[in-house]
Design an enzyme around this catalytic site. Structure first.
Site, short mmCIF file in Angstrom:
data_model
loop_
_atom_site.label_atom_id
_atom_site.label_comp_id
_atom_site.label_asym_id
_atom_site.label_seq_id
_atom_site.Cartn_x
_atom_site.Cartn_y
_atom_site.Cartn_z
N ASP A 31 0.82 -1.22 0.00
CA ASP A 31 0.00 0.00 0.00
C ASP A 31 0.85 1.26 0.00
O ASP A 31 2.07 1.21 0.15
CB ASP A 31 -0.97 -0.01 1.20
CG ASP A 31 -0.27 -0.37 2.51
OD1 ASP A 31 0.96 -0.24 2.58
OD2 ASP A 31 -0.96 -0.78 3.45
N ASN A 84 -7.36 -2.62 14.26
CA ASN A 84 -8.75 -2.95 13.91
C ASN A 84 -8.83 -4.15 12.95
O ASN A 84 -9.87 -4.43 12.38
CB ASN A 84 -9.45 -1.73 13.29
CG ASN A 84 -8.79 -1.29 11.97
OD1 ASN A 84 -7.80 -1.87 11.54
ND2 ASN A 84 -9.36 -0.27 11.36
N HIS A 99 -7.12 -4.43 10.09
CA HIS A 99 -6.86 -4.16 8.66
C HIS A 99 -5.56 -4.82 8.23
O HIS A 99 -4.61 -4.94 9.00
CB HIS A 99 -6.90 -2.67 8.33
CG HIS A 99 -5.71 -1.84 8.71
ND1 HIS A 99 -5.83 -0.64 9.37
CD2 HIS A 99 -4.39 -2.01 8.51
CE1 HIS A 99 -4.63 -0.12 9.55
NE2 HIS A 99 -3.73 -0.94 9.04
N GLU A 111 -9.74 -1.91 5.16
CA GLU A 111 -10.34 -1.54 6.44
C GLU A 111 -11.63 -2.33 6.68
O GLU A 111 -12.32 -2.70 5.73
CB GLU A 111 -10.67 -0.04 6.44
CG GLU A 111 -9.47 0.88 6.24
CD GLU A 111 -8.64 1.06 7.51
OE1 GLU A 111 -8.76 0.23 8.44
OE2 GLU A 111 -7.88 2.04 7.57
#
Ligand code: GLP
Length: 235
Positions: free
Chosen positions: A67, A132, A134, A139
């Protein structure tokens, strides 16, 4: 999922590097998928050390990064992070590096990288994880995108990543490999480090259920995943 629990982060990093180095020894022209963040730094130090000691040869390897932020400053880019922490310390040819261009038009970059993943299969994908769940910048959401795409960052991610930005301002968008791109890698190596990952790690160890609300759970669908974490995070 093959689980390796270690006594320390240093041991996790060492084990992670060993897995990468043995994959490289088996296939010198491997395509290695790479991650950013604090978690892989110890692995990158071990890889640089192996290269310096003449125990690793990246001259035929290729890499692709998970990313990149969209429209960030050069100094905050994952491109710079990768050169500072790994590429400048190993004998990987610059032209063998693939990473989204943070200055380019995001739609054009999406097309370019989708083409890359159509033509290439990642041999080993290194992953960190967000607090979280990801992976890359996939996400938690109602649905997950399978291919490379531009995505807004979750509030939790903006908060978790603000520490990397001198002025605390995290870009709102990123471009990321999709869940399908990650799951098509031949092997996956996920390293989990840090107190903020305790809940997400326990979730992965205690249940094999899959939910888009925790993208990392999709790793349960892959036949060759190795997870490395400190044992102390599991108790
Ligand atoms: C970023 C990256 C992820 C990475 C995560 C965890 O959000 N996009 O790929 O796994 O950070 O970072 P850290 O290792 O610093 O906790």
């Amino acid at each position: 999922m093959n689980i390796i629990l270690t006594q320390s982060y240093e041991e996790s990093a060492q084990k992670g590097a060993e897995i990468i180095l043995s994959a490289l020894a088996r296939k010198p022209d491997m395509l290695l998928g790479l991650a950013t963040g604090e978690t892989p730094l110890g692995i990158y130090r071990c890889l640089a050390e192996a290269c310096r000691a003449g125990k690793a040869d990246f001259s035929r390897a290729r890499t692709v990064n998970l990313d990149e932020y969209v429209g960030c400053r050069e100094q905050d880019s994952y491109r710079k992070f990768m050169f500072d922490n790994l590429f400048d310390h190993i004998n990987l040819p610059r032209e063998n590096v693939t990473i989204a261009d943070h200055t380019a038009n995001p739609d054009a970059e999406t097309e370019r990288l989708r083409g890359f993943f159509k033509r290439n299969t990642v041999d080993l994908q290194l992953l960190g994880i967000g607090p979280n769940g990801h992976i890359g910048f996939n996400e938690p959401d109602e649905t997950l995108e399978s291919l490379v795409h531009v995505t807004p960052l979750a509030k939790a991610t903006v908060e978790a990543n603000a520490r990397w930005f001198a002025d605390g301002t995290v870009p709102e968008q990123a471009i990321t490999m999709g869940m399908g791109d990650i799951l098509r890698a031949r092997s996956i190596l996920i390293i989990i480090k840090g107190e903020s990952k305790r809940d997400v790690l326990r979730g992965l160890l205690e249940s094999t259920a899959v939910t888009t609300r925790n993208p990392a759970t999709f790793l349960h669908l892959h036949p060759d995943v190795t997870l490395i974490a400190e044992k102390s995070l599991t108790v």
